[in-house]
Scaffold this motif. Structure first.
Motif, PDB file in Angstrom:
ATOM      1  N   THR A 186      -0.351   7.316  -1.858  1.00  0.00           N
ATOM      2  CA  THR A 186      -0.498   7.074  -0.657  1.00  0.00           C
ATOM      3  C   THR A 186       0.107   7.849   0.512  1.00  0.00           C
ATOM      4  O   THR A 186       1.238   7.587   0.411  1.00  0.00           O
ATOM      5  CB  THR A 186      -0.427   5.585  -0.372  1.00  0.00           C
ATOM      6  N   ALA A 187      -0.665   8.335   1.378  1.00  0.00           N
ATOM      7  CA  ALA A 187       0.023   9.054   2.540  1.00  0.00           C
ATOM      8  C   ALA A 187      -0.464   8.199   3.821  1.00  0.00           C
ATOM      9  O   ALA A 187      -1.200   7.576   4.004  1.00  0.00           O
ATOM     10  CB  ALA A 187      -0.309  10.510   2.889  1.00  0.00           C
ATOM     11  N   LEU A 188       0.676   7.872   4.873  1.00  0.00           N
ATOM     12  CA  LEU A 188       0.615   7.243   5.861  1.00  0.00           C
ATOM     13  C   LEU A 188       0.512   8.382   7.184  1.00  0.00           C
ATOM     14  O   LEU A 188       1.168   8.982   7.291  1.00  0.00           O
ATOM     15  CB  LEU A 188       1.956   6.366   6.193  1.00  0.00           C
ATOM     16  N   LEU A 189      -0.561   8.040   8.041  1.00  0.00           N
ATOM     17  CA  LEU A 189      -0.880   8.858   8.943  1.00  0.00           C
ATOM     18  C   LEU A 189      -0.874   7.845  10.325  1.00  0.00           C
ATOM     19  O   LEU A 189      -1.117   6.879  10.398  1.00  0.00           O
ATOM     20  CB  LEU A 189      -2.049   9.282   8.951  1.00  0.00           C
ATOM     21  N   PRO A 199       8.277   4.363   9.054  1.00  0.00           N
ATOM     22  CA  PRO A 199       8.897   5.251   8.307  1.00  0.00           C
ATOM     23  C   PRO A 199       7.983   6.190   7.103  1.00  0.00           C
ATOM     24  O   PRO A 199       7.450   5.587   6.691  1.00  0.00           O
ATOM     25  CB  PRO A 199       9.821   4.398   7.468  1.00  0.00           C
ATOM     26  N   GLY A 200       8.398   7.707   7.203  1.00  0.00           N
ATOM     27  CA  GLY A 200       7.462   8.284   6.620  1.00  0.00           C
ATOM     28  C   GLY A 200       6.122   8.681   6.868  1.00  0.00           C
ATOM     29  O   GLY A 200       5.406   9.256   6.308  1.00  0.00           O
ATOM     30  N   ALA A 201       5.488   8.114   8.186  1.00  0.00           N
ATOM     31  CA  ALA A 201       4.504   8.695   8.582  1.00  0.00           C
ATOM     32  C   ALA A 201       4.351   9.837   9.042  1.00  0.00           C
ATOM     33  O   ALA A 201       5.221  10.443   9.580  1.00  0.00           O
ATOM     34  CB  ALA A 201       4.181   7.688   9.956  1.00  0.00           C
ATOM     35  N   ALA A 256       0.770  -1.302   0.196  1.00  0.00           N
ATOM     36  CA  ALA A 256      -0.131  -0.091  -0.040  1.00  0.00           C
ATOM     37  C   ALA A 256       1.010   1.232  -0.083  1.00  0.00           C
ATOM     38  O   ALA A 256       0.503   2.293  -0.639  1.00  0.00           O
ATOM     39  CB  ALA A 256      -0.859   0.042   1.317  1.00  0.00           C
ATOM     40  N   LEU A 257       1.885   1.293   0.837  1.00  0.00           N
ATOM     41  CA  LEU A 257       2.758   2.430   0.933  1.00  0.00           C
ATOM     42  C   LEU A 257       3.841   2.560  -0.294  1.00  0.00           C
ATOM     43  O   LEU A 257       4.415   3.514  -0.455  1.00  0.00           O
ATOM     44  CB  LEU A 257       3.663   2.294   2.262  1.00  0.00           C
ATOM     45  N   ALA A 258       3.831   1.643  -1.106  1.00  0.00           N
ATOM     46  CA  ALA A 258       4.920   1.660  -2.253  1.00  0.00           C
ATOM     47  C   ALA A 258       4.062   2.706  -3.488  1.00  0.00           C
ATOM     48  O   ALA A 258       4.913   3.396  -4.184  1.00  0.00           O
ATOM     49  CB  ALA A 258       4.935   0.507  -3.004  1.00  0.00           C
ATOM     50  N   LYS A 264      -4.656  12.641  -2.208  1.00  0.00           N
ATOM     51  CA  LYS A 264      -3.951  11.527  -1.591  1.00  0.00           C
ATOM     52  C   LYS A 264      -5.060  10.461  -1.109  1.00  0.00           C
ATOM     53  O   LYS A 264      -6.187  10.712  -0.998  1.00  0.00           O
ATOM     54  CB  LYS A 264      -3.219  12.035  -0.373  1.00  0.00           C
ATOM     55  N   GLN A 265      -4.390   9.176  -1.149  1.00  0.00           N
ATOM     56  CA  GLN A 265      -5.272   8.228  -0.457  1.00  0.00           C
ATOM     57  C   GLN A 265      -4.508   8.018   0.836  1.00  0.00           C
ATOM     58  O   GLN A 265      -3.262   8.043   0.875  1.00  0.00           O
ATOM     59  CB  GLN A 265      -4.965   6.824  -1.169  1.00  0.00           C
ATOM     60  N   TYR A 266      -5.392   7.715   1.987  1.00  0.00           N
ATOM     61  CA  TYR A 266      -4.859   7.694   3.483  1.00  0.00           C
ATOM     62  C   TYR A 266      -4.862   6.316   3.961  1.00  0.00           C
ATOM     63  O   TYR A 266      -5.600   5.670   3.757  1.00  0.00           O
ATOM     64  CB  TYR A 266      -5.295   8.667   4.409  1.00  0.00           C
ATOM     65  N   VAL A 267      -3.511   5.898   4.611  1.00  0.00           N
ATOM     66  CA  VAL A 267      -3.648   4.504   5.198  1.00  0.00           C
ATOM     67  C   VAL A 267      -3.406   5.324   6.945  1.00  0.00           C
ATOM     68  O   VAL A 267      -2.232   5.864   6.975  1.00  0.00           O
ATOM     69  CB  VAL A 267      -2.561   3.710   4.703  1.00  0.00           C
ATOM     70  N   VAL A 268      -4.286   4.764   7.616  1.00  0.00           N
ATOM     71  CA  VAL A 268      -4.090   5.264   9.212  1.00  0.00           C
ATOM     72  C   VAL A 268      -3.601   3.858  10.024  1.00  0.00           C
ATOM     73  O   VAL A 268      -4.406   2.990  10.005  1.00  0.00           O
ATOM     74  CB  VAL A 268      -5.210   5.688   9.616  1.00  0.00           C
ATOM     75  N   TYR A 269      -2.712   3.991  11.118  1.00  0.00           N
ATOM     76  CA  TYR A 269      -2.370   3.291  11.829  1.00  0.00           C
ATOM     77  C   TYR A 269      -2.609   3.871  13.472  1.00  0.00           C
ATOM     78  O   TYR A 269      -2.393   5.062  13.429  1.00  0.00           O
ATOM     79  CB  TYR A 269      -0.873   2.444  11.651  1.00  0.00           C
TER      80      TYR A 269
END
Lengths: 228, 228
Positions: free
Chosen positions: B141-144, B158-160, B135-137, B179-184
């Motif tokens: 996509t942005a990682l939150l 890394p990169g969050a 997903a992060l490749a 952007k598309q967001y991925v949240v953890y």
DNA sequence: GCCATATTCAAGAACTTTCGCGAATATGCG
DNA sequence: CGCATATTCGCGAAAGTTCTTGAATATGGC
């Protein structure tokens, strides 16, 4: 989603429940006898009286411990006639045990102490999967399984030769001098391989210990072979 | 070596000792509060009253639980002035917790039940390390990171980008629509990311949950970044 | 020195776990 | 059916765990 915000106590109640539910698994592992039974069942399925005898506890006690393990899904049971055949539930259980030992050994000095007191100063042998693969890549190296034959038949490392201690002692296993030997048994807390290595060396053979059993091998993603 | 053969009871005594010593680790994990404390300490070091407040228990009780964890080497403590800063002992502990949850969820239905009761029917999101890497490749996509800022500062993927729930609610985090967001958040049993995803979707953004925290990431061999 | 604060210790009540023992259940066989 | 055997159940005593409460210890600032 809305109600999640309304009440901290609701959130807390479920959180407590969730963690308490997860805690049932370590609770099942938090007993020396049950850990030993789980190690035994990682080798092959066994009946209640079978594990009871091997672990030195009463049948009733073993039955209770096995039920505790079964209730958490750590072991599975198959009933055939009057016998209950228990076995470890699968690779996830092996992985859990591997990580458990890793933490116990690194963190708690008393584990290392107990190990040392039991085994005496033993050479570490080959301790990692990669180390094992390296050693076995050599065509002059033979891999011996020092466990009882039933356990070899249930699952053994690829290419291993069955060499139970009794058979080694009575010279029933052919051991050409041209080979180097790597011997394994049930796992890091088992002495069969240590004794086998000592025996082979007394006879002037080149032998080393592999401190892993089939369960650790499977936990690391390896495959095992069975007889029949 | 000789004495090992002389007495079955000597062998048994040491075996019992060894397994009992290993069993002390699951015994330390066999309590819901201690599991929760360990999860909290996997995010960043915290003081006793800090974890006590977060877990909803008294300070004295938290202190006792932390000592149990420390005695088994599951957490480490650093004393600064009158404060005791506890932290998870390292990657081996994270790995153990990951395997523990895996077994608990697969084997014990009540864990899944409790999870479901707590979270409601939530979509699974991205659950594996590989899935996360895939997903992060994607450059769109942005990682939150939905956790409190202190935890982000202690360790983040890394990169969050730090995006604590409060800051998201008050619109303090810039979120381009392109952007598309991925949240953890803290890990599989934390709701921060779920709430953040709901919030982003209300605003018409494309958001998914990553059901892993930094601890699980490190357990799988990933590296983390820290601020300062 | 004295106070406020963070943590730890100690003792006790409620509860759970462990294990032996004897009994109960259940299966297969003659 | 009746018996032998494998497993499980129930009970009770001993030991261990958990949580609360109140006191003890220890550190830093005034």
């Amino acid at each position: 989603m809305a109600e999640r915000r309304t009440s901290g106590s609701r959130k807390r109640r479920f959180k407590d429940e969730l963690y308490a539910a997860v805690a049932r698994v370590p609770a099942a592992l938090a007993n020396g006898h049950r850990l030993e039974l789980l190690d035994l069942l990682s080798q092959r399925p066994r009946t209640v009286q079978d594990v009871a005898a091997e672990a030195g506890i009463t049948v009733a006690n073993a039955s209770q411990h096995l039920q505790v393990l079964a209730r958490c899904g750590l072991v599975a049971v198959e009933r055939r006639g009057t016998f209950a055949h228990y076995r470890a539930a699968g690779p996830a259980v092996y992985r859990l045990l591997v990580e458990l030992r890793a933490v116990a050994e690194s963190a708690d000095a008393s584990v290392a102490d107990a190990e040392q007191a039991y085994f005496g100063p033993r050479e570490p042998g080959i301790r990692t999967i990669d180390g094992a693969r390296d050693a076995l890549a050599d065509a002059h190296t033979a891999l011996l399984d020092a466990r009882p034959r039933e356990e070899y038949e249930a699952a053994h490392l690829p290419g291993a030769i069955s060499a139970p201690l009794d058979a080694l002692r009575s010279g029933k296993v052919a051991l050409p001098r041209s080979k180097q030997y790597v011997v394994y048994c049930r796992g890091p807390y088992c002495v069969f391989a240590d004794e086998a290595v000592a025996l082979l060396r007394e006879r002037g053979l080149d032998a080393r210990r592999l401190s892993l059993g089939p369960a650790e091998w499977v936990a690391a993603g390896g495959d095992v072979q069975r007889v029949g």
